[in-house]
Design a protein around this motif. Structure first.
Motif, PDB file in Angstrom:
ATOM      1  N   GLU A   8      33.903  43.337  38.958  1.00 24.01           N
ATOM      2  CA  GLU A   8      34.051  43.209  40.411  1.00 24.01           C
ATOM      3  C   GLU A   8      32.996  42.310  41.048  1.00 24.01           C
ATOM      4  O   GLU A   8      32.808  42.320  42.256  1.00 24.01           O
ATOM      5  N   SER A   9      32.282  41.546  40.263  1.00 23.81           N
ATOM      6  CA  SER A   9      31.311  40.562  40.753  1.00 23.81           C
ATOM      7  C   SER A   9      30.241  41.146  41.666  1.00 23.81           C
ATOM      8  O   SER A   9      29.712  40.460  42.533  1.00 23.81           O
ATOM      9  N   MET A  10      29.902  42.410  41.494  1.00 22.35           N
ATOM     10  CA  MET A  10      28.871  43.008  42.339  1.00 22.35           C
ATOM     11  C   MET A  10      27.487  42.442  42.038  1.00 22.35           C
ATOM     12  O   MET A  10      26.667  42.301  42.936  1.00 22.35           O
ATOM     13  N   LEU A  11      27.219  42.113  40.785  1.00 24.84           N
ATOM     14  CA  LEU A  11      25.924  41.531  40.458  1.00 24.84           C
ATOM     15  C   LEU A  11      25.794  40.139  41.076  1.00 24.84           C
ATOM     16  O   LEU A  11      24.702  39.729  41.460  1.00 24.84           O
ATOM     17  N   ASP A  12      26.908  39.435  41.213  1.00 24.16           N
ATOM     18  CA  ASP A  12      26.890  38.137  41.907  1.00 24.16           C
ATOM     19  C   ASP A  12      26.326  38.298  43.319  1.00 24.16           C
ATOM     20  O   ASP A  12      25.572  37.446  43.805  1.00 24.16           O
ATOM     21  N   THR A  13      26.711  39.379  43.987  1.00 20.50           N
ATOM     22  CA  THR A  13      26.240  39.639  45.342  1.00 20.50           C
ATOM     23  C   THR A  13      24.739  39.905  45.361  1.00 20.50           C
ATOM     24  O   THR A  13      24.029  39.455  46.262  1.00 20.50           O
TER      25      THR A  13
END
Length: 141
Positions: A8-13
């Motif tokens: 869910e690309s949370m680390l991208d955030t």
């Protein structure tokens, strides 16, 4: 961070926020490291519930859906007794310095069997932590 650390690309955030707002040179972030692990597991009951279930859904043969179900990841709690191999680290991230490009990775790994059993799937998990802080790190923003 999301489940499977990268899903869910949370680390991208987190990386985006770090790059935009964290004080350069002496800013700190918690957690500042992450390690992802992989192990193989046996769980016949889960296989019956999630895969064999499609053979008879309230009297209907829905078995063509089995192929779709086999390719879908499952987020669940895993009983440690169902792990049949050792766990090996497959990704180390320094959250203070990693980039979005570091999140797309491929790695070679070997799993060592701990017992003679079936393998029904792979179990991935991660842990996050922090390094010991140096005394000169006083400001977060």
């Amino acid at each position: 961070m999301g489940y499977f650390l990268l899903y869910e690309s949370m680390l991208d955030t987190v990386i985006y926020a770090r790059d935009k707002w964290l004080v350069k040179d002496n800013g700190i972030i918690f957690p500042d490291k992450a390690v992802m692990y992989l192990s193989a597991m046996e769980d016949e009951s889960v296989r019956r519930e999630r895969i064999d279930f499609w053979d008879d859904v309230y009297g209907f043969d829905m078995s063509p859906i089995k192929q779709v179900a086999l390719h879908e990841p499952v987020v669940d709690v895993v009983d440690p007794k169902s792990l049949v191999t050792d766990a090996v680290p497959i990704l180390h991230l320094d959250i203070l310095t990693c980039t979005k490009d570091d999140l797309a990775f491929a790695t070679d790994f070997k799993l060592q069997a701990r017992r003679n059993d079936f393998i029904h799937g792979l179990c991935a998990y991660f842990e996050c932590g922090k390094r010991i802080l140096q005394r000169n790190h006083r400001s977060c923003l």
